[in-house]
Scaffold this motif. Structure first.
Motif, mmCIF file in Angstrom:
data_model
loop_
_atom_site.group_PDB
_atom_site.id
_atom_site.type_symbol
_atom_site.label_atom_id
_atom_site.label_comp_id
_atom_site.label_asym_id
_atom_site.label_seq_id
_atom_site.Cartn_x
_atom_site.Cartn_y
_atom_site.Cartn_z
ATOM 1 N N GLU A 274 18.801 55.256 74.133
ATOM 2 C CA GLU A 274 18.722 55.239 72.506
ATOM 3 C C GLU A 274 19.734 53.895 72.143
ATOM 4 N N PHE A 275 19.308 53.159 71.340
ATOM 5 C CA PHE A 275 20.150 52.071 70.796
ATOM 6 C C PHE A 275 20.302 51.900 69.383
ATOM 7 N N ARG B 11 21.569 46.443 66.269
ATOM 8 C CA ARG B 11 21.466 45.411 67.050
ATOM 9 C C ARG B 11 20.356 44.759 67.757
ATOM 10 N N MET B 12 19.147 45.298 67.123
ATOM 11 C CA MET B 12 18.011 44.896 67.543
ATOM 12 C C MET B 12 17.481 43.339 67.445
ATOM 13 N N SER C 106 9.779 43.923 70.647
ATOM 14 C CA SER C 106 9.548 45.450 70.086
ATOM 15 C C SER C 106 8.615 46.299 70.952
ATOM 16 N N ALA C 107 7.801 45.709 71.831
ATOM 17 C CA ALA C 107 6.932 46.271 72.779
ATOM 18 C C ALA C 107 7.777 47.366 73.501
ATOM 19 N N VAL D 205 10.690 53.219 67.267
ATOM 20 C CA VAL D 205 11.817 53.538 66.326
ATOM 21 C C VAL D 205 11.742 54.923 66.074
ATOM 22 N N GLU D 206 12.751 55.792 66.329
ATOM 23 C CA GLU D 206 12.758 57.175 66.050
ATOM 24 C C GLU D 206 13.971 57.764 65.408
ATOM 25 N N SER D 207 14.064 58.315 64.190
ATOM 26 C CA SER D 207 14.886 58.873 63.556
ATOM 27 C C SER D 207 16.406 57.901 63.513
ATOM 28 N N GLY D 208 16.003 56.766 63.099
ATOM 29 C CA GLY D 208 17.159 55.943 62.831
ATOM 30 C C GLY D 208 17.652 55.167 64.116
ATOM 31 N N HIS D 209 17.210 55.214 65.409
ATOM 32 C CA HIS D 209 17.462 54.382 66.291
ATOM 33 C C HIS D 209 16.255 53.922 67.140
#
Ligand SMILES: C[S@@+](CC[C@H](N)C(=O)[O-])C[C@H]1O[C@@H](n2cnc3c(N)ncnc32)[C@H](O)[C@@H]1O
Length: 281
Positions: free
Chosen positions: A157-158, A162-163, A180-181, A185-189
């Motif tokens: 998880e990042f 920074r993405m 992005s593939a 995006v899950e709960s803010g990360h």
């Protein structure tokens, strides 16, 4: 009666205190910092002393030897974990052009990513191998001596912040898809695609004290040796050489080199600018 005098920064007494501290840490906790480059080690130890409210390196020694939590903090303070995905993108371009064609000839590919920190570099290589159709037959062993960064790496998880930077790096590194593939995006990360962790093994390994644990086709160790003194660098280069199969590839960081080791003539330069070498002997 003699009045105690604070040691001169960089003086003989300070050096003795640092040596005693490092000796104590090695004997009590097994972490060996004795071969690290003195300049940056010194700065970090004094920063740590200030944070721990002690006035000398000996004070830090007393604290660290008696308090495992202070040792944990010291370990984090001494291991610089700065990293990013597709860091120094031109390295990845060179890897695609010069190394991938060599790897295509292997039925199975073993990669050692030493000093992997929180995993960004490891997953960048997983993505690159995936795009080159080699991921299925690869296994990446990613190691670090810091258990904390390894557990963060395993989570995959990042930070979303920074993405944008990682997307740019990915494109400059010759990425062939939409970055992005590779995550959702899950709960803010950003959570990496599970596939990217399937062929990755994260494990604790200390380059200063542990041995080789396999034979590899690729060893990547970037921005780690820069913190080591010359002797330790030489020892770790010997470890990498012993861990590489014949014609295996070594990748170093931009400021790192094989020079000053007695192994330079055992490698050919694949790309000297990008610090890619191939074991030939
Ligand atoms: C600056 S980061 C580099 C991360 C990644 N390789 C990169 O280039 O982005 C250095 C990493 O080396 C690790 N490290 C430092 N000394 C080490 C040692 N003796 N054995 C294994 N890892 C070590 C640190 O914990 C840290 O995660």
């Amino acid at each position: 009666m003699a009045v105690p005098v604070a040691p001169q920064p960089g003086g003989e007494l300070e050096r003795i205190e640092i040596e005693l501290l490092l000796e104590g840490i090695e004997r009590h906790y097994g972490f060996d910092f004795r071969g690290y480059a003195l300049g940056s080690l010194r700065r970090r130890l004094w920063r740590m002393a200030a944070e721990e409210n002690v006035e000398s390196i000996s004070g830090l020694q007393e604290k660290v030897l008696h308090d495992p939590a202070a040792m944990e903090r010291l370990l984090s303070g001494l291991s610089v974990n700065v990293t990013s995905m597709f860091r120094d993108p031109t390295f990845f371009v060179a890897f695609r052009e010069q190394v991938i064609p060599l790897l295509r000839t292997y039925p199975f590919i073993r990669v050692w990513n030493a000093g992997c920190s929180t995993g960004e570099e490891t997953f960048s290589f997983a993505i690159l191998l995936e795009e080159e159709g080699l991921y299925e037959r690869s296994r990446i062993y990613a190691t670090d001596f810091n258990a904390d960064v390894l557990s963060r790496a395993r989570a995959g998880e990042f930070g979303l912040d920074r993405m944008q930077e990682y997307t740019q790096n990915y494109q400059q590194a010759g990425g062939t898809r939409e970055f992005s593939a590779y995550y959702s995006v899950e709960s803010g990360h950003a959570k990496l695609d599970d596939r990217l962790t399937e062929h990755v093994v994260f494990a604790q390994h200390n380059l200063a004290s542990d041995r080789s644990f396999n034979e590899f086709n690729v060893v990547l160790c970037r921005n780690v040796l820069i913190y080591f003194g010359r002797d330790l660098q030489r020892r770790v280069h010997r470890l990498f050489y012993d861990s590489l199969a014949r014609f295996g590839v070594l990748g170093l960081g931009q400021k790192e080199t094989l020079r000053f080791t007695d192994l330079e003539d055992r490698y050919e330069e694949l790309d000297p600018r990008e610090k890619l070498y191939r074991r030939v002997d």
